[in-house]
Each structure stands twice: as structure tokens, then as C-alpha cells.
Scaffold this motif. Structure first.
Motif, PDB file in Angstrom:
ATOM      1  N   HIS A  21       2.540   3.815   3.570  1.00  0.00           N
ATOM      2  CA  HIS A  21       2.779   3.038   2.448  1.00  0.00           C
ATOM      3  C   HIS A  21       4.198   1.985   2.513  1.00  0.00           C
ATOM      4  CE1 HIS A  21      -1.000   4.206   0.572  1.00  0.00           C
ATOM      5  NE2 HIS A  21      -0.807   5.925  -0.106  1.00  0.00           N
ATOM      6  N   ALA A  22       4.932   2.893   2.632  1.00  0.00           N
ATOM      7  CA  ALA A  22       6.413   2.281   2.307  1.00  0.00           C
ATOM      8  C   ALA A  22       6.901   1.084   3.667  1.00  0.00           C
ATOM      9  CB  ALA A  22       7.670   3.363   2.872  1.00  0.00           C
ATOM     10  N   ILE A  23       6.333   1.647   4.258  1.00  0.00           N
ATOM     11  CA  ILE A  23       6.602   0.706   6.043  1.00  0.00           C
ATOM     12  C   ILE A  23       5.488  -0.675   5.537  1.00  0.00           C
ATOM     13  CG2 ILE A  23       6.603   0.040   8.414  1.00  0.00           C
ATOM     14  CD1 ILE A  23       8.806   1.607   7.487  1.00  0.00           C
ATOM     15  N   VAL A  24       4.208  -0.548   5.364  1.00  0.00           N
ATOM     16  CA  VAL A  24       3.997  -2.004   4.991  1.00  0.00           C
ATOM     17  C   VAL A  24       4.340  -2.550   4.300  1.00  0.00           C
ATOM     18  CG1 VAL A  24       1.313  -2.713   5.303  1.00  0.00           C
ATOM     19  CG2 VAL A  24       1.883  -1.124   6.808  1.00  0.00           C
ATOM     20  N   GLY A  25       4.432  -2.075   3.022  1.00  0.00           N
ATOM     21  CA  GLY A  25       4.880  -2.795   1.564  1.00  0.00           C
ATOM     22  C   GLY A  25       6.165  -2.918   1.453  1.00  0.00           C
ATOM     23  N   CYS A  26       7.164  -2.616   2.539  1.00  0.00           N
ATOM     24  CA  CYS A  26       8.309  -3.573   2.722  1.00  0.00           C
ATOM     25  C   CYS A  26       8.539  -4.295   4.190  1.00  0.00           C
ATOM     26  CB  CYS A  26       9.251  -1.817   3.770  1.00  0.00           C
ATOM     27  SG  CYS A  26      10.956  -2.977   3.874  1.00  0.00           S
ATOM     28  N   ALA A  27       7.318  -4.516   5.415  1.00  0.00           N
ATOM     29  CA  ALA A  27       7.147  -5.638   5.944  1.00  0.00           C
ATOM     30  C   ALA A  27       6.789  -6.402   5.023  1.00  0.00           C
ATOM     31  CB  ALA A  27       6.794  -4.859   7.284  1.00  0.00           C
ATOM     32  N   LEU A  28       6.101  -6.309   4.133  1.00  0.00           N
ATOM     33  CA  LEU A  28       5.416  -7.379   3.316  1.00  0.00           C
ATOM     34  C   LEU A  28       6.521  -8.048   1.924  1.00  0.00           C
ATOM     35  CD1 LEU A  28       1.739  -6.213   3.197  1.00  0.00           C
ATOM     36  CD2 LEU A  28       2.612  -8.350   4.417  1.00  0.00           C
ATOM     37  N   GLY A  29       7.175  -7.306   2.681  1.00  0.00           N
ATOM     38  CA  GLY A  29       8.340  -8.219   0.973  1.00  0.00           C
ATOM     39  C   GLY A  29       8.511  -7.120   0.078  1.00  0.00           C
TER      40      GLY A  29
END
Length: 176
Positions: A21-29
Motif C-alpha cells: 500500500h505504502a510504496i505504490v501510494g507514494c510512487a503514485l503521488g
């Protein structure tokens, strides 16, 4: 004296789930406020047949325009990234998945898909495409390296602040 420790595989699976959740969310802004694992499962002796794990990832999108399709798509990908990271960690073995642990994520994803696509068949297709797309993205570098690094950090037991997540994303994406 028995020096064996309790199996913490459930906790590790949860760490990968929350890291997804955290990595994908952060990578998406998104700004990640915090990521944590609960230690409560370590002390739960009751065998009620339910998984004994819990984690939390607070994703902050800032000001959101509910009519913005790209915003909804980012939310959907972030919601599904936890279960997909868990799946990838377990070597893609569907027999190891315990869908009860991410039923809440699935309900959120369905609501998000309903906001994007009006018809049920379109929603199912959107969810299927999102999961398939995420399986490829999450399993590959730099995403997988960042998820694994964050999962390792979570296993140390401390709450992870959003800036640490952003640092991991910058580090691994700069190597890609």
C-alpha cells in the motif's frame, strides 16, 4: 530450555501487505502519513481460525477532486497494492492467500471501481485489469525492492513515518 520463537510469518505477510500500500501510494503521488504493524497478534493465544495479524497504512491524497478519474485510479491501485504485494511475497501461490485478511481492502476497491465505472461488468473488468497490472509492477524492480525494504523496516516493530517511505521510493526509483 526451548529457544524457538513463535512463528512470525503472519506478521511478515502483513508487513509486505502494508508496504505494498505504502510504496505504490507514494510512487503514485500520495503522502504516506504512517505505516505500522500491530504487535497484538503476538500475544493472542486464542485460536479462533482467524488470521492473527493487523497493520495500518495511512495514505493522504491531499485535496481530492471526486470527479477526477486519474485520482480514483490511483486510489484503486493503492488499495489493491497491499493484497497484490502479499500475493507476490507468497510466490503467487493462491493456496496460501487468506482473503479474509484483506476483505476490507477488496470492499474499498469495489467502491472505488463503482465510482469509476457505472456498470457492474465494467467494474469487475476494471478490478481484474488493475490486479493484473499491479502483479507485474509490484513483482518487478524498483517496486519490489522498495516494498521488501519497507517490510524489513516494519518487522523491526517501529512505526514508519511517511518521509521514510518517500526516501525509500526515491532511493529505489533512482536506481531504476
Amino acid at each position: 530450555m526451548d529457544w524457538t520463537w513463535a512463528d512470525d510469518e503472519d506478521e511478515l505477510v502483513t508487513a509486505y501487505h502494508e508496504a505494498g500500500h505504502a510504496i505504490v501510494g507514494c510512487a503514485l503521488g500520495a503522502q504516506i502519513d504512517r505505516v505500522t504493524l500491530s504487535q497484538a497478534s503476538m500475544f493472542d493465544d486464542e485460536d479462533d481460525g482467524m488470521p492473527h495479524r493487523f497493520g495500518d497504512c495511512i495514505v493522504n491524497w491531499g485535496r481530492v477532486d471526486p470527479s477526477d478519474s486519474w485520482q480514483r485510479q490511483r486510489e484503486l491501485l493503492t488499495i489493491l497494492a497491499g493484497p497484490v504485494a502479499e500475493f507476490v511475497y507468497q510466490s503467487g501461490d493462491e493456496d496460501l492467500l487468506d482473503v479474509r485478511t484483506w476483505a476490507s481492502d477488496w470492499r474499498q476497491a469495489q467502491l472505488c471501481a463503482a465510482a469509476i465505472k457505472p456498470q457492474a461488468a465494467q467494474q469487475v473488468q476494471l478490478l481484474r485489469e488493475a490486479v493484473n497490472r499491479l502483479r507485474k509492477i509490484v513483482a518487478a524492480d524498483p517496486c519490489w525492492s522498495a516494498i521488501a525494504a519497507l517490510a524489513d523496516e516494519l518487522m523491526l516493530g517501529d512505526e514508519i513515518e511517511g518521509e521514510q517511505v518517500a526516501d525509500l521510493v526515491r532511493f529505489w526509483w533512482s536506481r531504476a
